[in-house]
Design an enzyme around this catalytic site. Structure first.
Site, PDB file in Angstrom:
ATOM      1  N   CYS A 135      32.569  -1.932   1.913  1.00 45.21           N
ATOM      2  CA  CYS A 135      31.194  -1.901   1.404  1.00 45.21           C
ATOM      3  C   CYS A 135      31.180  -1.847  -0.120  1.00 45.21           C
ATOM      4  CB  CYS A 135      30.456  -0.704   1.994  1.00 45.21           C
ATOM      5  SG  CYS A 135      28.758  -0.599   1.402  1.00 45.21           S
ATOM      6  N   CYS A 138      28.333   0.397  -1.555  1.00 49.68           N
ATOM      7  CA  CYS A 138      28.590   1.845  -1.434  1.00 49.68           C
ATOM      8  C   CYS A 138      29.673   2.305  -2.414  1.00 49.68           C
ATOM      9  CB  CYS A 138      29.053   2.225  -0.031  1.00 49.68           C
ATOM     10  SG  CYS A 138      28.333   1.293   1.289  1.00 49.68           S
ATOM     11  N   ASP A 139      30.742   1.514  -2.566  1.00 47.83           N
ATOM     12  CA  ASP A 139      31.923   2.009  -3.272  1.00 47.83           C
ATOM     13  C   ASP A 139      32.228   1.318  -4.602  1.00 47.83           C
ATOM     14  OD1 ASP A 139      32.360   3.741  -1.154  1.00 47.83           O
ATOM     15  OD2 ASP A 139      33.515   2.261  -0.030  1.00 47.83           O
TER      16      ASP A 139
END
Ligand code: NAP
Length: 323
Positions: A135, A138-139
């Site tokens: 992701c 997200c990261d």
């Protein structure tokens, strides 16, 4: 069973397909619940920018998800947090089991999407969440001014690879073939981005790390067979996904394609009577937000029609065989 858990339609999964099915069912005034194990939105929550959903030049995934959820709830649909563990038939009804009890409905619309596929190479699981990710939204921010690699040649790899340039100083996109599967416009954007380097005919064979963090990967040229190390601190894997179809007791009885995606007819009905499938869980040519909402519209309208037809069926008169 709690009598509030008797519904006309149970929708499993609150991604774009689930929320669209909910909107249509809600507007048709049928009693509907959407069961979702996490926050509503599905893969939209991992998508930074959407530019191919008609009517929106640009919208973030989370914003589109919120709008879809609000719209469905406005029409009286229940949106509940629940982890579904099974689906089976009881008489004329569908029983949806969750970790917190069961729901009963006339129809189930399965819109549970899928899970990202893994490479299955040494170091991948060990460094999951410590440099290995599926992701970018997200990261990505953890990799400011670092060098990262993306694996895959589809829309997700190309789109997310370019997205990662917001943080990383260099992004390698590694694809096992010469030709990319992704749409030409995405390949073009990656090819001309100064921070992106495309590496083709190459696979990743190992993830290496120290002190619990990724420090590099091993690449193998599939034409020459040569291997070489590549220094990166992040590895983003976008190689497709597998459908969430683990709910069926006897999966072999549900028709699916060789990859496990559910086969439906033109009204989105699976081979199980009363169970529809829509969106990424369904066997089809492509998996777009637009196709997910289209599938879900068809499924919901068909389910509503069948509910209407049931209402007008004559009530069976008990026959007294001995009278
Ligand atoms: P995908 O289209 O299935 O592509 C997967 C890619 O990973 C392919 O290039 C494949 O290579 C490669 N791959 C598969 N297994 C591999 C392995 N073991 N090692 C190395 N490479 C491997 O998956 P996706 O990109 O996640 O997209 C899924 C669906 O979502 C697609 O229908 C896509 O169109 C859609 N999507 C659309 C958008 C958008 O429209 N903006 C964005 C994201 C996703 P081969 O090509 O050699 O098979």
């Amino acid at each position: 069973m709690d009598k509030d858990r008797r519904y006309d339609v149970v929708i499993i999964g609150a991604g774009p397909a689930g929320l669209t099915a909910a909107l249509y069912a809600g507007r048709a005034r049928v009693k509907t619940v959407v069961l979702e194990r996490g926050a509503p939105g599905g893969q939209l929550l991992n998508t930074e920018a959407i530019e191919d959903y008609p009517g929106f030049d640009h919208i973030t995934g989370p914003e589109l998800a919120q709008r879809m959820a609000d719209q469905a709830v406005k029409f009286g649909v229940d949106l509940e947090t629940a982890r579904v563990t099974g689906i089976h038939r009881r008489g004329d009804t569908q029983v949806v089991q969750t970790e917190d009890g069961e729901y009963v409905a006339d129809y189930v619309i399965l819109t549970a999407g899928g899970e990202p596929l893994k490479l299955g190479i040494p170091g991948e699981s060990e460094f999951q969440g410590r440099g290995v990710s599926q992701c970018a939204v997200c990261d990505g921010a953890f990799f400011k001014e670092e060098e990262v690699a993306v694996v895959g040649g589809g829309d997700a790899a190309l789109e997310e690879g370019v997205f990662l340039t917001r943080f990383a100083k260099k992004v390698y996109i590694i694809h096992r073939r010469e030709q990319f599967r992704a749409q030409a416009i995405l390949v073009e954007a990656a090819r001309k981005h100064p921070k992106v380097e495309l590496i083709t005919n190459t696979i990743v064979t190992e993830v290496k790390g120290e002190d619990g963090q990724v420090k590099g990967i091993t690449l193998k040229d599939v034409v020459t067979g040569e291997t070489r190390p590549l220094k990166v601190t992040g590895l983003f894997v976008f190689i497709g996904f597998q459908p969430n179809v683990q709910f069926f007791d006897h999966r072999e009885h549900v028709e699916h394609d060789p990859l496990g995606f559910l086969v439906t007819d033109s009204t989105m009905q699976t081979s199980l009577p009363g169970v529809y499938a829509a969106g990424d869980v369904r066997s089809q040519l492509t998996r777009q937000i637009t196709t997910a909402v289209g599938d879900a519209t068809t499924a919901a309208i068909d389910a509503v029609k069948k509910l209407e037809a049931k209402k007008h069926e004559p009530t069976p008169v008990p026959v007294d065989l001995y009278g």
